[in-house]
Design a protein around this motif. Sequence first.
Motif, mmCIF file in Angstrom:
data_model
loop_
_atom_site.group_PDB
_atom_site.id
_atom_site.type_symbol
_atom_site.label_atom_id
_atom_site.label_comp_id
_atom_site.label_asym_id
_atom_site.label_seq_id
_atom_site.Cartn_x
_atom_site.Cartn_y
_atom_site.Cartn_z
ATOM 1 N N LEU A 12 -43.841 -22.094 -41.025
ATOM 2 C CA LEU A 12 -42.730 -22.384 -41.931
ATOM 3 C C LEU A 12 -41.516 -22.870 -41.139
ATOM 4 C CD1 LEU A 12 -43.046 -19.457 -44.500
ATOM 5 C CD2 LEU A 12 -43.174 -21.907 -45.043
ATOM 6 N N ALA A 13 -41.228 -22.221 -40.033
ATOM 7 C CA ALA A 13 -40.097 -22.638 -39.199
ATOM 8 C C ALA A 13 -40.323 -24.043 -38.641
ATOM 9 C CB ALA A 13 -39.869 -21.640 -38.075
ATOM 10 N N GLU A 14 -41.556 -24.347 -38.188
ATOM 11 C CA GLU A 14 -41.876 -25.661 -37.619
ATOM 12 C C GLU A 14 -41.664 -26.789 -38.621
ATOM 13 O OE1 GLU A 14 -45.862 -25.703 -36.041
ATOM 14 O OE2 GLU A 14 -45.411 -24.025 -34.704
ATOM 15 N N ILE A 15 -41.895 -26.527 -39.895
ATOM 16 C CA ILE A 15 -41.756 -27.594 -40.893
ATOM 17 C C ILE A 15 -40.389 -27.553 -41.579
ATOM 18 C CG2 ILE A 15 -44.234 -27.871 -41.258
ATOM 19 C CD1 ILE A 15 -43.996 -26.234 -43.831
ATOM 20 N N GLY A 16 -39.471 -26.779 -41.019
ATOM 21 C CA GLY A 16 -38.104 -26.747 -41.536
ATOM 22 C C GLY A 16 -37.922 -25.892 -42.776
ATOM 23 N N MET A 17 -38.818 -24.935 -42.991
ATOM 24 C CA MET A 17 -38.733 -24.052 -44.158
ATOM 25 C C MET A 17 -38.661 -22.591 -43.742
ATOM 26 S SD MET A 17 -41.547 -25.633 -46.749
ATOM 27 C CE MET A 17 -41.553 -27.345 -47.196
#
Length: 190
Positions: free
Chosen positions: A167-172
């Motif tokens: 989630l962090a990697e995809i900006g969420m």
Amino acid sequence: MAEDHEDARGDMARGFWVFGYGSLIWNPGFEPVERVPATLSGFARSFCMWSIHHRGTPDLPGLVLALDAAEGGRCRGIAFRVGPERAAATLAELRERELVSSAYLERRVPLALDDGRVVPALAYVVDPAHVQYTGPLSLERQAEVIAAATGGRGPNADYLFNTASHLAEIGMEDAELTELAARVRTRLGL
């Protein structure tokens, strides 16, 4: 649920959309023809379901994420479009994976894609009447359970860590999952 299944079968000639909010984000198990960030309204992502198969056992249940109905709720995730050539097989695989204990319900939901489209999509939501539904648990209780449990697909902590990091990697980034992951790492001495 029969209506939802009927709708999904009706889409086989065109393919269908499915909403990923947990492990489907990092391990969909199929090759989508389209992958778009999306928002589902009316639901919240939470560790509110006991896992007795994939991330825990009946004797030592783990916790998995579920979409829990929530007034004003909003969940960010990924919409996957399955093409017609793989639609029937992918739907069968998703049902085998997600409906293993009937704690999830397959629902047809309107999904707002980040590109402006609103599409009908399948989402697997928790059945609040099912015995595996936990209701709200404190972060500390969630950390305690997740740090201790392992199931058929591996340690419960790996499921949390993978979901939070993807989630962090995809900006969420999900602040609650990030905090929970930190608490589990502390418990595990990582």
